[in-house]
Design an enzyme around this catalytic site. Structure first.
Site, PDB file in Angstrom:
ATOM      1  CB  THR A  17      -0.945   0.035   1.234  1.00 23.14           C
ATOM      2  OG1 THR A  17      -0.140  -0.092   2.411  1.00 23.14           O
ATOM      3  CG2 THR A  17      -1.953  -1.091   1.188  1.00 23.14           C
ATOM      4  N   GLY A  18       2.154   1.152   0.176  1.00 25.90           N
ATOM      5  CA  GLY A  18       3.025   2.333   0.135  1.00 25.90           C
ATOM      6  C   GLY A  18       3.194   2.846  -1.288  1.00 25.90           C
ATOM      7  CE  LYS A  43      -2.572   1.830   5.454  1.00 31.02           C
ATOM      8  NZ  LYS A  43      -1.938   2.828   4.600  1.00 31.02           N
ATOM      9  CB  ILE A  97      13.281  -3.285  -2.842  1.00 27.52           C
ATOM     10  CG1 ILE A  97      12.598  -4.254  -3.808  1.00 27.52           C
ATOM     11  CG2 ILE A  97      13.640  -1.968  -3.521  1.00 27.52           C
ATOM     12  CD1 ILE A  97      13.396  -4.616  -5.027  1.00 27.52           C
ATOM     13  CB  THR A  98      14.335  -2.223   2.338  1.00 29.02           C
ATOM     14  OG1 THR A  98      12.972  -2.555   2.087  1.00 29.02           O
ATOM     15  CG2 THR A  98      14.433  -1.093   3.337  1.00 29.02           C
ATOM     16  CD  GLU A  99      20.743   2.557  -0.002  1.00 27.56           C
ATOM     17  OE1 GLU A  99      19.959   3.108  -0.787  1.00 27.56           O
ATOM     18  OE2 GLU A  99      21.956   2.842   0.058  1.00 27.56           O
ATOM     19  CE1 TYR A 160      18.352  -1.637 -13.037  1.00 29.56           C
ATOM     20  CE2 TYR A 160      18.222   0.748 -12.829  1.00 29.56           C
ATOM     21  CZ  TYR A 160      17.965  -0.512 -12.316  1.00 29.56           C
ATOM     22  OH  TYR A 160      17.337  -0.635 -11.112  1.00 29.56           O
ATOM     23  CD  GLU A 210      29.280  -1.928  -5.559  1.00 30.25           C
ATOM     24  OE1 GLU A 210      28.730  -1.421  -6.550  1.00 30.25           O
ATOM     25  OE2 GLU A 210      28.845  -1.795  -4.407  1.00 30.25           O
ATOM     26  CG  HIS A 248      26.132   0.229  -3.215  1.00 30.74           C
ATOM     27  ND1 HIS A 248      26.542  -0.359  -4.385  1.00 30.74           N
ATOM     28  CD2 HIS A 248      24.879   0.667  -3.434  1.00 30.74           C
ATOM     29  CE1 HIS A 248      25.566  -0.279  -5.277  1.00 30.74           C
ATOM     30  NE2 HIS A 248      24.545   0.337  -4.722  1.00 30.74           N
TER      31      HIS A 248
END
Lengths: 291, 382
Positions: A17-18, A43, A97-99, A160, A210, A248
């Site tokens: 819902t965010g 919710k 996904i969260t950082e 990407y 990296e 990162h």
């Protein structure tokens, strides 16, 4: 066919819902991903884009037992709990996904996932995509094309960049996996290489590393022993200074370890084609796949 | 986030670890007074958030309170690796019989904590690891269970300790585990742990690095970061407040991009074509036009910057937003410098139109833009 996700992947969106959750639910659905349900505590009973929202994961999986994957768009301080909830429901693939999830929480849920044989992708990842079939992530889908290159990366936008270049040169991708930019992630290069080695639809692998840690060096050792498919690698951060975090949390050269040069040398030593610019990836693959 | 030695020692004390008698002083007067209270000789230790303090002359021994004052006069105002000394920790001198190393850190490869013990304390542990790997014992900790007492004993035994020492050290390892665990540490270290001639175990030095991502559960540290007492430069702090990551470098070409990996690759591309980046700046995912304007302002605040390379590959970030930010900043920029802009991805057509209308040239590949900015900034030198 592909690794981690395929046409049988059925998805739960945690934090649906965010703003981010809603936006990417729509984007994933538009790509053809089967999103069956979502969760946001408090919710339950609502709907997002016609998708039912539940208060917790177990309710969602009882209603839709075919759910086997989750993607998490939950703010950092609640995200570890969301990952644990997905693992508790024994979901096979969990994309975080969260950082900025605390390191100690990450170590705990990664250990738990290994114990029960679930895959965690991320945290701090764009997710995973099998072009033309399933997108479990936030990546701009148009730069990816179906094909036979396995792509593994610690960085989002750089994925990407390379995918766009590959697609433009006619090298589609079987699956692209974002490992995540944190010091602790659920999957390593080795885990992903192992999956691509046995995947019939993958003919070559491109690794994007990296600075920081030694995952690339360990991958190089693994490649020597276990990988028969051609591998091309790029490592970002040759010009990064020591002791500074480059965006990162995991991208930091500590003392003399974790430098791009050490990673590139280790990979070359494992007969990996190491490129100096992302743009060189097409030529490198052309040379490797001709022979 | 690295803690000052005195803060790390406060955390040590909370779990019952012994530390030397002493306290922090902020003036030479105060140093002299503390030296009198403690009784000489004393050790003066500069409190800075940088390693290699001893070699840089930041640790001194004083035989009298007067000498402590005169040494403090020299230490205050001194710079150690770019960090100004404005606090000294004044401590009693210990009679050393043995120096031991204890540490707990995160093993990225095995994705779990690792506890480390060595009888060769007081020196650089990485050096010991290279030259005498057999003198270091390690133990991987299951993060779901935490360090258990028998594991601590096993670790200490493996480092070569026996009898009463084995028991004492194992208890200290468990206390250090509490420091690690309670503080969300990336690293905590006692080097050296001193065994005194009268048989006491005292943490002579203390290190504690707290995970930045955990600061929401460590309020006082988060506040300190807001006040600017951290190992960041002024510009780095400003960027942080705005939600961007900026790292100051020594070159003259400003770099702005979206995504940490892409920005690093952009720096590397500039270097590949013979230029030197003056910074790393990641505007972050989904940045707005304002964000881009702020980013340009920060990058141009670096006095050495001769040109800027903006590299945007839109995913969540939209090219039209970025283009609007670039155009808006043309009016407010501190100074005019050559720019190279690369803009592709989400809403690239709209972004291109915005830039064209404002007569701002842009390119489609990272390499073309990198070459361009290197040429342009070199031209400025002639």
């Amino acid at each position: 066919m592909t690794v981690l996700i395929n046409d049988k992947t059925r998805v739960l969106v945690q934090g649906i819902t965010g703003r981010e959750g809603q936006f990417h639910t729509q984007a994933m659905r538009g790509y053809g991903t089967k999103v069956l349900a979502g969760t946001t505590p408090g919710k339950g009973g609502q709907e997002v884009e016609g998708i039912p929202v539940f208060d917790n994961v177990i309710e969602a999986t009882e209603e839709f037992p075919e759910i086997n994957a989750s993607i998490i768009f939950v703010p950092a301080r609640f995200a570890a709990d969301a990952v644990n909830e997905a693992l508790d429901a024994k979901l096979e693939v969990v994309v975080a996904i969260t950082e900025h999830i605390p390191l100690h929480d990450e170590m705990k849920f990664v250990a738990l996932a290994h114990q029960q044989g679930s895959y965690i992708i991320g945290p701090n990842t764009p997710g995973v995509i099998s072009p033309g079939m399933c997108k479990l992530g936030i990546m701009p889908a148009h730069v990816f094309k179906p094909g036979q290159i396995g792509l593994i990366s610690r960085s989002g936008t750089l994925t990407y960049e390379v995918a766009a270049s590959l697609s433009g040169a006619g090298f589609g991708q079987s699956t692209a996996i974002g490992l995540g930019g944190d010091p602790i992630t659920g999957m390593s290069f080795i885990d992903a290489l192992r999956l691509f080695e046995t995947d019939d639809n993958t003919s070559a692998v491109v690794m994007i590393g990296e600075i920081g840690g030694s995952a690339e060096e360990e991958a190089a050792e693994y490649i020597k022993e276990h990988i028969t498919k051609p591998v091309v690698a790029y490592v970002a951060g040759r010009t990064a200074p020591k002791g500074k975090r480059m965006g990162h949390a995991g991208a930091i050269v500590s003392g003399t370890s974790g430098t791009a040069d050490s990673k590139m040398a280790a990979l070359r030593d494992a007969s990996v084609t190491v490129i100096e610019r992302p743009i060189d990836v097409d030529e490198a693959l052309q040379t490797l796949l001709k022979s | 986030m690295r803690q000052f030695e005195f803060e790390a020692k406060e955390a040590f004390q909370k779990v019952g670890l012994s530390i030397p008698r002493g306290r922090v002083a902020q003036s030479s007067d105060e140093v002299e007074q503390v030296a009198r209270e403690l009784g000489c000789p004393v050790i003066l230790k500069a409190q800075v958030l940088a390693g290699g303090r001893g070699k840089a002359g930041g640790i001194k021994r004083a035989e009298t309170p007067k000498q402590a004052r005169s040494l403090a006069d020299k230490l205050f105002g001194m710079e150690i690796h770019g960090h100004l000394v404005n606090r000294l920790l004044v401590e009693e001198c210990l009679d050393i019989s043995q120096e031991i190393y204890l540490g707990i850190t995160v093993d990225r490869t095995n994705r779990r904590p690792v506890a480390i013990c060595s009888g060769m304390g007081g020196v650089d542990i990485e050096k010991v690891a290279k030259e005498h790997p057999e003198k270091i014992a390690r133990l991987a900790v299951n993060p779901l269970m935490g360090l258990r007492e028998f594991e601590a004993r096993r670790l200490v035994k493996a480092a070569g300790f026996k009898g009463r020492t084995l028991l004492h050290l194992s208890r200290i390892v468990m206390q250090l585990w509490r420091v690690f665990s309670d503080n969300d540490a990336e690293l905590t270290e006692i080097n050296p742990l001193i065994v005194t001639t009268d048989g006491k175990y005292i943490a002579a030095d203390a290190r504690l690095n707290v995970d930045d991502s955990s600061l929401f559960r460590h309020k006082t540290l988060a506040e300190r970061l807001e006040k600017g007492v951290a190992e960041l430069t002024e510009l780095e702090l400003r960027a942080r407040e705005l939600g961007m990551t900026y790292v100051e470098l020594k070159g003259d070409i400003g770099i702005i991009g979206n995504g940490a990996g892409l920005v690093m690759a952009t720096m590397d591309a500039v270097h590949y074509y013979g230029g030197k980046p003056s910074n790393f700046l990641d505007v972050g995912g989904g940045a707005t036009a304002d964000r881009m304007t702020q980013a340009l302002d920060i990058v141009l605040s670096h006095p050495d910057v001769k040109g800027v390379f903006i590299n945007i590959l839109g995913g969540i970030t939209r090219c039209d937003e970025m283009a609007n930010g670039i155009v808006a900043s043309q009016k407010t920029l501190k100074r005019e410098v050559p720019m190279a802009i690369r803009l592709i991805g989400t809403r690239e057509k709209e972004g291109a139109e915005i830039l064209q209308k404002a007569n701002i040239p842009f390119l489609e590949t990272m390499d073309a833009a990198a070459q361009l900015i290197v040429e342009k900034t070199r031209g400025g030198e002639k």
